[in-house]
Design a protein around this motif. Structure first.
Motif, mmCIF file in Angstrom:
data_model
loop_
_atom_site.group_PDB
_atom_site.id
_atom_site.type_symbol
_atom_site.label_atom_id
_atom_site.label_comp_id
_atom_site.label_asym_id
_atom_site.label_seq_id
_atom_site.Cartn_x
_atom_site.Cartn_y
_atom_site.Cartn_z
ATOM 1 N N GLY A 36 0.703 -1.185 -0.063
ATOM 2 C CA GLY A 36 0.125 -0.025 0.001
ATOM 3 C C GLY A 36 1.078 1.177 0.019
ATOM 4 N N PRO A 37 1.800 1.311 0.956
ATOM 5 C CA PRO A 37 2.536 2.485 0.841
ATOM 6 C C PRO A 37 3.502 2.981 -0.523
ATOM 7 N N ILE A 38 3.723 1.797 -1.128
ATOM 8 C CA ILE A 38 4.509 2.154 -2.469
ATOM 9 C C ILE A 38 3.265 2.719 -3.283
ATOM 10 N N ALA A 39 2.228 2.244 -3.330
ATOM 11 C CA ALA A 39 1.137 2.776 -4.185
ATOM 12 C C ALA A 39 0.734 4.241 -3.971
ATOM 13 N N THR A 40 0.496 4.499 -2.623
ATOM 14 C CA THR A 40 0.257 6.082 -2.436
ATOM 15 C C THR A 40 1.250 6.849 -2.368
ATOM 16 N N GLN A 41 2.597 6.214 -2.240
ATOM 17 C CA GLN A 41 3.763 7.194 -2.461
ATOM 18 C C GLN A 41 3.754 7.502 -4.071
ATOM 19 N N PRO A 176 13.641 -24.774 -4.227
ATOM 20 C CA PRO A 176 12.721 -23.539 -4.635
ATOM 21 C C PRO A 176 13.405 -22.361 -3.596
ATOM 22 N N ASP A 177 13.106 -20.995 -4.126
ATOM 23 C CA ASP A 177 13.377 -20.007 -3.376
ATOM 24 C C ASP A 177 12.655 -18.773 -3.684
ATOM 25 N N TYR A 178 12.554 -17.906 -2.909
ATOM 26 C CA TYR A 178 12.081 -16.457 -2.982
ATOM 27 C C TYR A 178 13.008 -15.639 -3.842
ATOM 28 N N ALA A 179 12.405 -14.828 -4.764
ATOM 29 C CA ALA A 179 13.096 -13.896 -5.452
ATOM 30 C C ALA A 179 13.623 -12.943 -4.265
ATOM 31 N N PRO A 180 14.682 -12.306 -4.579
ATOM 32 C CA PRO A 180 15.255 -11.624 -3.381
ATOM 33 C C PRO A 180 14.912 -10.004 -3.694
ATOM 34 N N THR A 181 13.976 -9.953 -3.804
ATOM 35 C CA THR A 181 13.050 -8.769 -3.973
ATOM 36 C C THR A 181 11.665 -8.655 -3.600
ATOM 37 N N LYS A 186 5.518 -5.063 -4.442
ATOM 38 C CA LYS A 186 5.713 -3.709 -5.387
ATOM 39 C C LYS A 186 4.789 -3.985 -6.608
ATOM 40 N N THR A 187 4.692 -5.136 -7.240
ATOM 41 C CA THR A 187 3.740 -5.300 -8.460
ATOM 42 C C THR A 187 2.429 -4.961 -7.986
ATOM 43 N N THR A 219 -3.518 -10.754 -8.328
ATOM 44 C CA THR A 219 -2.853 -9.955 -9.136
ATOM 45 C C THR A 219 -1.491 -10.655 -9.555
ATOM 46 N N MET A 220 -0.752 -11.221 -8.728
ATOM 47 C CA MET A 220 0.291 -11.935 -8.954
ATOM 48 C C MET A 220 0.390 -13.253 -9.751
ATOM 49 N N VAL A 221 -0.665 -13.859 -9.630
ATOM 50 C CA VAL A 221 -0.945 -14.943 -10.709
ATOM 51 C C VAL A 221 -1.036 -14.604 -11.802
#
Length: 419
Positions: A36-41, A176-181, A186-187, A219-221
């Motif tokens: 939410g904060p990146i969207a409102t920023q 498996p692993d998470y993307a390091p971001t 953010k998406t 959204t991410m799917v």
């Protein structure tokens, strides 16, 4: 109580200074963490006025990242500029009443709480729309509210695992692993911006507000399957899901004599020119570079040949060669190196300024350019509750009422250290 029209007139007086495309738009921001904060920023960078509602302990991201002072971390600074902070105890009826008094003064209401939680506060869409029927109300929950997971908590790791990204990151690895971001946060945050702007456009045309839902999981799917739906596009499916070119592991950073390089011969002409200048014109014929379908079937073998060739020259040499051949290329940059990237320096993406409490800081300018209504950083991320009294006055609270709310710990926030 101050009306929206009065606030609009005040905003219009400052329009020459605050002249982003969303100047005059006022947003009540009940979001936290990153999505939410990146969207409102972004909306704030575009000129909207953002009132950030925080609990008395502050947004969780105030403590995550690198900090010089408690509550003002690097991540919080990065996603909360162009906002005013109002610290409220929403566990009290008086705290909720403060928010309700602000609702008629804003155009947009955004939150990323679980929907059940915000409805229990009395701030769900049905309740809020009765106060302001033309409001754009955006909820960004973890999961869509028509499904069985609607009440589940969601964070970036959970959504990366659920939407297939962590599984995709197992290709060519032991596990498996998470993307390091924070790719999911953010998406989905950018999806919130898109949805809110579309609803705001509808409101501008019709005068009507509406409920907008941007679920993080769905959204991410959609984001992941844009290229990876693959064979499941068709019914019956002729193949499994997945974009074979990516999953085959063909493309990867190529080793050079002194490091690595990202090089992408994309067309048949690119490949022919690359093999010719490398002294291996025979490979162009071997891999049938003029036939795109044949080339795609041999992509893994082609990139294996490419990586053997790139080892023989330095990164700088390959950059120069590829520039002459118009082949897409870049050296690999570490995240510490980006502030010295020559292109980013030329476009002045990074700026420095004195933050009122944190001293000299570096920040990233809004990357989107508007020729007539420039996006800009008007002020930096606030101290918790820095604007509580200011916003309360705008909502029509008297000085006596403000003192009472502070004394009863309904409203809080530290007085900023102005150095």
């Amino acid at each position: 109580m101050t009306s929206k029209a009065e606030i609009d007139r005040t905003t219009a007086d400052a329009e020459e200074v605050n002249n982003g495309p969303l100047t005059g738009v006022r947003i009540l921001d009940l979001t936290s963490v990153v999505l939410g904060p990146i969207a409102t920023q972004i909306l704030g960078d575009y000129g909207a006025e953002i009132i950030k509602i925080e609990n008395l302990d502050g947004d969780l991201m105030r403590s995550n990242g690198v900090s010089l002072h408690p509550g003002m971390s690097s991540i919080f600074l990065a996603v909360n500029r162009n906002k005013r902070s109002l610290a409220i105890n929403l566990k009290t009826a008086e705290g909720v009443e403060v928010v309700k008094r602000l609702i008629p003064t804003v155009d947009i209401f955004i939150h990323n709480m679980r929907v059940g939680a915000i409805e229990r506060l009395g701030l769900g869409y049905e309740a809020v729309s009765k106060i302001s029927p033309d409001l754009v109300y955006c909820a960004a929950p973890g999961f869509g509210q028509s499904g069985p997971d609607r009440d589940k908590p969601a964070f970036d790791d959970i959504i990366q695992a659920a939407c297939g990204i962590a599984s995709l990151n197992s290709v060519g690895r032991e596990r498996p692993d998470y993307a390091p971001t924070l790719v999911a946060d953010k998406t989905a945050g950018m999806a919130v911006v898109n949805a809110v702007l579309a609803a705001l456009f509808h409101k501008t045309r019709t005068g009507r507000g509406q409920y907008v839902e941007v679920p993080m999981f769905e959204t991410m799917v959609a984001f992941t399957l844009a290229e990876h739906l693959g064979g499941l596009t068709f019914d019956p499916a002729p193949a499994r899901a997945g974009y074979a070119r990516l999953l085959s592991g063909g493309r990867r950073p190529a080793p050079t004599a002194d490091g690595y390089i990202a090089i992408l011969p994309y067309t048949g002409d690119h490949w022919a020119a690359f093999f010719k200048i490398s002294g291996r014109p025979d490979l162009a014929e071997k891999f049938s570079v003029d036939d795109r379908q044949a080339r795609n079937k041999l992509i893994t073998e082609m990139y294996s040949a490419l990586t053997e060739i790139t080892r023989k020259r330095t990164t700088a040499e390959w950059v120069e060669i590829c520039a002459e051949l118009d082949i897409p290329v870049t050296p690999l940059y570490g995240i510490d190196d980006l502030i010295d990237h020559p292109h980013l320096k030329a476009v002045e993406l990074f700026s420095s300024a004195d933050h009122p409490t944190e001293g000299p800081i570096r920040f990233v300018q809004p990357p989107t350019r508007f020729s007539a209504t420039p996006a800009r950083v008007r002020f930096h991320a606030p101290v918790l509750g820095q604007h509580s009294e200011e916003v309360l006055r705008e909502a029509g609270y008297s000085e006596q009422e403000i003192v009472m709310l502070r004394e009863r710990r309904i409203v809080g926030g530290a007085v900023p250290r102005l150095e």
